[in-house]
Design a protein around this motif. Structure first.
Motif, PDB file in Angstrom:
ATOM      1  N   LEU B 122     -11.736  56.536 -26.697  1.00 21.23           N
ATOM      2  CA  LEU B 122     -10.722  56.335 -25.785  1.00 21.23           C
ATOM      3  C   LEU B 122     -11.468  55.917 -24.306  1.00 21.23           C
ATOM      4  CD1 LEU B 122      -8.395  59.453 -26.321  1.00 21.23           C
ATOM      5  CD2 LEU B 122      -8.302  56.998 -27.409  1.00 21.23           C
ATOM      6  N   HIS B 123     -10.661  55.044 -23.733  1.00 17.14           N
ATOM      7  CA  HIS B 123     -11.169  54.301 -22.649  1.00 17.14           C
ATOM      8  C   HIS B 123     -10.354  54.691 -21.524  1.00 17.14           C
ATOM      9  CE1 HIS B 123     -13.027  52.095 -19.683  1.00 17.14           C
ATOM     10  NE2 HIS B 123     -12.535  51.133 -19.722  1.00 17.14           N
ATOM     11  N   VAL B 124     -10.394  55.443 -20.593  1.00 11.13           N
ATOM     12  CA  VAL B 124      -9.334  55.874 -19.621  1.00 11.13           C
ATOM     13  C   VAL B 124      -9.373  55.106 -18.332  1.00 11.13           C
ATOM     14  CG1 VAL B 124      -8.379  57.660 -18.057  1.00 11.13           C
ATOM     15  CG2 VAL B 124      -9.236  58.171 -20.541  1.00 11.13           C
ATOM     16  N   ILE B 125      -8.488  54.549 -18.203  1.00 14.79           N
ATOM     17  CA  ILE B 125      -8.358  53.581 -16.580  1.00 14.79           C
ATOM     18  C   ILE B 125      -7.329  54.660 -15.718  1.00 14.79           C
ATOM     19  CG2 ILE B 125      -7.653  51.474 -15.614  1.00 14.79           C
ATOM     20  CD1 ILE B 125      -7.761  50.302 -18.530  1.00 14.79           C
ATOM     21  N   SER B 126      -7.890  54.804 -14.765  1.00 21.38           N
ATOM     22  CA  SER B 126      -7.064  55.673 -13.654  1.00 21.38           C
ATOM     23  C   SER B 126      -6.361  54.693 -12.798  1.00 21.38           C
ATOM     24  CB  SER B 126      -7.895  56.579 -12.765  1.00 21.38           C
ATOM     25  OG  SER B 126      -8.395  57.387 -13.443  1.00 21.38           O
ATOM     26  N   ALA B 127      -5.030  54.902 -12.308  1.00 22.03           N
ATOM     27  CA  ALA B 127      -4.412  54.003 -11.422  1.00 22.03           C
ATOM     28  C   ALA B 127      -3.506  54.962 -10.651  1.00 22.03           C
ATOM     29  CB  ALA B 127      -3.528  53.200 -12.317  1.00 22.03           C
ATOM     30  N   ALA B 143       1.826  50.737 -11.402  1.00 29.67           N
ATOM     31  CA  ALA B 143       0.870  51.181 -10.945  1.00 29.67           C
ATOM     32  C   ALA B 143      -0.026  49.906 -10.365  1.00 29.67           C
ATOM     33  CB  ALA B 143       0.283  51.920 -12.379  1.00 29.67           C
ATOM     34  N   ASN B 144      -1.169  50.510  -9.664  1.00 35.02           N
ATOM     35  CA  ASN B 144      -2.007  49.351  -8.931  1.00 35.02           C
ATOM     36  C   ASN B 144      -3.153  49.179  -9.781  1.00 35.02           C
ATOM     37  OD1 ASN B 144      -3.515  51.648  -8.790  1.00 35.02           O
ATOM     38  ND2 ASN B 144      -3.968  51.368  -6.651  1.00 35.02           N
ATOM     39  N   THR B 145      -2.805  49.069 -10.967  1.00 33.39           N
ATOM     40  CA  THR B 145      -4.268  48.213 -11.721  1.00 33.39           C
ATOM     41  C   THR B 145      -3.442  47.080 -12.967  1.00 33.39           C
ATOM     42  OG1 THR B 145      -5.936  48.972 -13.143  1.00 33.39           O
ATOM     43  CG2 THR B 145      -4.193  50.280 -13.446  1.00 33.39           C
ATOM     44  N   GLY B 146      -4.141  46.316 -13.284  1.00 29.15           N
ATOM     45  CA  GLY B 146      -3.649  45.167 -14.255  1.00 29.15           C
ATOM     46  C   GLY B 146      -4.617  44.843 -15.294  1.00 29.15           C
ATOM     47  N   ARG B 147      -4.422  43.487 -15.587  1.00 32.43           N
ATOM     48  CA  ARG B 147      -5.292  42.816 -16.497  1.00 32.43           C
ATOM     49  C   ARG B 147      -6.842  42.758 -16.183  1.00 32.43           C
ATOM     50  NH1 ARG B 147      -3.180  38.038 -16.100  1.00 32.43           N
ATOM     51  NH2 ARG B 147      -1.344  38.676 -16.872  1.00 32.43           N
ATOM     52  N   VAL B 157       0.155  55.802 -21.651  1.00 31.82           N
ATOM     53  CA  VAL B 157      -0.042  56.347 -20.014  1.00 31.82           C
ATOM     54  C   VAL B 157       0.191  58.004 -19.977  1.00 31.82           C
ATOM     55  CG1 VAL B 157       0.442  56.082 -17.645  1.00 31.82           C
ATOM     56  CG2 VAL B 157       0.700  54.196 -19.223  1.00 31.82           C
ATOM     57  N   THR B 158      -0.830  58.516 -19.370  1.00 28.50           N
ATOM     58  CA  THR B 158      -0.554  59.964 -19.287  1.00 28.50           C
ATOM     59  C   THR B 158      -0.685  60.183 -17.922  1.00 28.50           C
ATOM     60  OG1 THR B 158      -3.003  60.217 -19.625  1.00 28.50           O
ATOM     61  CG2 THR B 158      -1.812  60.713 -21.585  1.00 28.50           C
ATOM     62  N   GLY B 159      -0.189  61.691 -17.560  1.00 23.76           N
ATOM     63  CA  GLY B 159      -0.216  62.249 -16.408  1.00 23.76           C
ATOM     64  C   GLY B 159      -1.561  63.254 -16.305  1.00 23.76           C
ATOM     65  N   GLY B 160      -1.363  64.463 -15.614  1.00 27.50           N
ATOM     66  CA  GLY B 160      -2.263  65.540 -15.825  1.00 27.50           C
ATOM     67  C   GLY B 160      -2.331  66.224 -16.814  1.00 27.50           C
ATOM     68  N   ASP B 258       5.485  66.568 -15.199  1.00 33.17           N
ATOM     69  CA  ASP B 258       6.734  66.452 -13.969  1.00 33.17           C
ATOM     70  C   ASP B 258       6.684  64.937 -13.622  1.00 33.17           C
ATOM     71  OD1 ASP B 258       8.260  66.917 -11.930  1.00 33.17           O
ATOM     72  OD2 ASP B 258       6.875  67.954 -10.739  1.00 33.17           O
ATOM     73  N   PHE B 259       7.931  64.204 -13.965  1.00 33.23           N
ATOM     74  CA  PHE B 259       7.890  63.049 -13.773  1.00 33.23           C
ATOM     75  C   PHE B 259       8.407  62.758 -12.096  1.00 33.23           C
ATOM     76  CE2 PHE B 259       8.519  60.894 -18.102  1.00 33.23           C
ATOM     77  CZ  PHE B 259       7.429  61.611 -18.470  1.00 33.23           C
ATOM     78  N   HIS B 260       8.821  63.948 -11.516  1.00 27.82           N
ATOM     79  CA  HIS B 260       9.269  63.585 -10.059  1.00 27.82           C
ATOM     80  C   HIS B 260       7.933  63.569  -9.282  1.00 27.82           C
ATOM     81  CE1 HIS B 260      13.033  64.710 -12.213  1.00 27.82           C
ATOM     82  NE2 HIS B 260      12.296  65.793 -12.432  1.00 27.82           N
ATOM     83  N   ASN B 261       6.890  63.748  -9.514  1.00 26.44           N
ATOM     84  CA  ASN B 261       5.833  63.964  -8.551  1.00 26.44           C
ATOM     85  C   ASN B 261       4.520  63.434  -9.203  1.00 26.44           C
ATOM     86  OD1 ASN B 261       4.829  64.906  -6.053  1.00 26.44           O
ATOM     87  ND2 ASN B 261       4.542  66.892  -6.486  1.00 26.44           N
ATOM     88  N   LEU B 262       4.448  62.123  -9.592  1.00 27.89           N
ATOM     89  CA  LEU B 262       3.654  61.463 -10.362  1.00 27.89           C
ATOM     90  C   LEU B 262       2.966  60.535  -8.855  1.00 27.89           C
ATOM     91  CD1 LEU B 262       4.940  60.372 -13.647  1.00 27.89           C
ATOM     92  CD2 LEU B 262       3.001  61.843 -13.364  1.00 27.89           C
ATOM     93  N   SER B 263       1.581  60.946  -8.771  1.00 32.50           N
ATOM     94  CA  SER B 263       0.856  59.773  -7.658  1.00 32.50           C
ATOM     95  C   SER B 263      -0.117  59.158  -8.489  1.00 32.50           C
ATOM     96  CB  SER B 263       0.225  60.745  -6.866  1.00 32.50           C
ATOM     97  OG  SER B 263       1.285  61.611  -5.970  1.00 32.50           O
ATOM     98  N   TYR B 264      -0.781  59.774  -9.326  1.00 33.47           N
ATOM     99  CA  TYR B 264      -1.915  58.877 -10.062  1.00 33.47           C
ATOM    100  C   TYR B 264      -1.666  59.286 -11.435  1.00 33.47           C
ATOM    101  CZ  TYR B 264      -4.461  58.993  -5.774  1.00 33.47           C
ATOM    102  OH  TYR B 264      -4.590  58.711  -4.707  1.00 33.47           O
TER     103      TYR B 264
END
Lengths: 173, 290
Positions: B122-127, B143-147, B157-160, B258-264
């Protein structure tokens, strides 16, 4: 309160400001509407702040181009939001049309009357949004969420209308 | 004269209304005839996302800082309780780590013995989430990441804590994420420990539902729901939530995130499945199996 109160707002110096500034505000509110404040209560609601400047334009703008630009802003919102193309185009144009239809009554009304008029047209618009979502295969909306969004939009009416009302006050002075 | 002016004004109002009706008809035609997944609109949508990504980035920063401050204030108030909780969690995690190492050794051994293909690493890209497009009608994020960072359509896509959705469109510097709660989200899942397969479908509410369960499937309340890996793009075993039943007895999933407080968010990219290395022992086993 003096918001939206004047009917003589077409003085040449102010005309551009009155016609262009609300459109710019619609554009800004469409973008700002996407900022998350992390509050559970507002996450799933669309406060539709942009409807207030549309309401202002429906009452004051006499340019033939205004409904076209409003529809284009609706289509822009569809592109940005990911809703079916034409969804907000229909809703925002309907909102404009419904508010414009009551122009004479609303311009003569007190602030509370205009607020009530705004709330009524907002609820009607979100009801139509709910119905469109209900008949489409690729959309779904909960009735209370749509109505709560309309309610939230109505709550935002006074502060934004004060901002827009200043255009008219300046012109009167 | 006054009458003429009034008449002229009335005519002008009517003409604006007429134009509004024409616009309304045009928008309605667009709504009816333009498909939601139309390629031109999709491209335009992604171009707009890319173009407005810096704007979103700027306007979302005050909100992000406010949320950080709010979380910091909450943490300060509950400092002692949080410390005790973290101590206990740490102890539990240490115990689980020992168990995990043992399981991993066993798993590697079983994989060798059965000549199973190696699971992709697995290769994880943080955004960072720069726009929240959640409304009564759609549930998506930008999210602020792309191609440029290697993001591709369909990636998980996962949260914490667990899965939140998948990537639906990718631009140069931004990507759109369809949340599990969106009406158009359908993710194949596995319910453990019974290993029952199902589809997790969003319903524009906070609780996505389980569909296409096998006949006579027996699932219990509290059963773990993870991704099944079916389709290849979403890796197997990403936790999603636990099964609950509503008043009518229909199963839904109580999401971990928690979908209400997703920052990253973390975008999980998988690489192609490679065949196992040609090991003489493995070859013998394969031949015996035949």
């Amino acid at each position: 309160m003096n918001e939206f109160s004047s009917t003589n707002v077409q003085a040449p110096g102010q005309q551009l400001l009155i016609n262009i500034f609300p459109l710019f505000l619609v554009f800004i509110f469409i973008l700002i509407g996407h900022v998350s404040f992390g509050l559970e209560i507002t996450t799933h609601l669309d406060p539709a702040l942009f409807l207030v400047p549309v309401f202002f334009l429906a009452l004051h703008s006499k340019r033939n181009l205004t409904p076209v630009l409003i529809m284009l802003l609706g289509l822009f919102k569809d592109i940005i939001d990911g809703t079916p193309f034409g969804f907000w185009g229909v809703l925002i144009t309907f909102f404009y049309f419904a508010a414009h239809g009551q122009q004479q009554v609303l311009l003569r009304a007190e602030f509370r009357g205009r607020w009530l008029g705004y709330a009524a047209v907002s609820f009607l618009t979100f009801l139509i949004a709910y119905l469109i979502a209900a008949v489409r295969d690729d959309m779904l909306s909960l009735f209370w969420l749509s109505m709560a969004s309309a309610g939230l939009s109505a709550l935002w009416f006074p502060p934004i209308s004060i901002l827009l009302g200043m255009l008219i006050i300046d012109e009167q002075e | 004269m006054a009458s003429f002016r009034s008449r002229k004004s009335e005519l002008r109002v009517l003409s604006v209304s007429g134009i509004a009706v024409i616009c309304l008809i045009f928008a309605a035609i667009c709504l009816i005839f333009v498909a939601r997944d139309d390629r031109v609109i999709g491209t335009l949508r992604q171009l707009m996302s890319d173009a407005f990504a810096p704007t979103y980035d700027v306007i979302s920063r005050p909100s992000l800082e406010l949320r950080k401050m709010r979380n910091a204030a909450t943490n300060l108030v509950d400092l002692q309780a949080s410390y005790t909780e973290l101590e206990q969690e740490n102890q539990k995690l240490r115990e689980q780590l020992v168990e995990l190492r043992r399981t991993r050794v066993l798993l590697d051994r079983y994989r060798e013995l059965l000549a199973l293909p190696v699971e992709p690493s697995l290769h994880v890209i943080s955004a960072r989430v720069i726009a929240d497009l959640q409304s009564p009608f759609v549930r998506t994020l930008v999210a602020n990441t792309g191609r440029m960072a290697g993001v591709q359509e369909g990636q998980a896509v996962t949260g914490g804590r667990g899965l939140i959705g998948r990537v639906v469109s990718v631009g140069r510097v931004s990507s759109r994420l369809l949340l599990l709660t969106d009406f158009n989200s359908h993710v194949p899942v596995l319910i453990s420990p019974s290993n029952t397969r199902a589809i997790l479908s969003g319903n524009n509410a906070d609780r996505p539902v389980l569909r296409f369960l096998p006949k006579n499937a027996r699932i219990e309340e509290g059963a773990q729901v993870v991704t099944s890996g079916k389709g290849g793009q979403v890796p197997i075993g990403i936790p999603i939530g636990v099964v609950r039943f509503d008043g009518n007895g229909s199963p839904y999933v109580d999401l971990l995130e928690d979908f209400h407080n997703l920052s990253y968010v973390r975008i999980i990219s998988t690489r192609a499945i490679e065949p196992p290395p040609s090991d003489p022992d493995t070859q013998i086993l394969t031949e015996r199996g035949r």
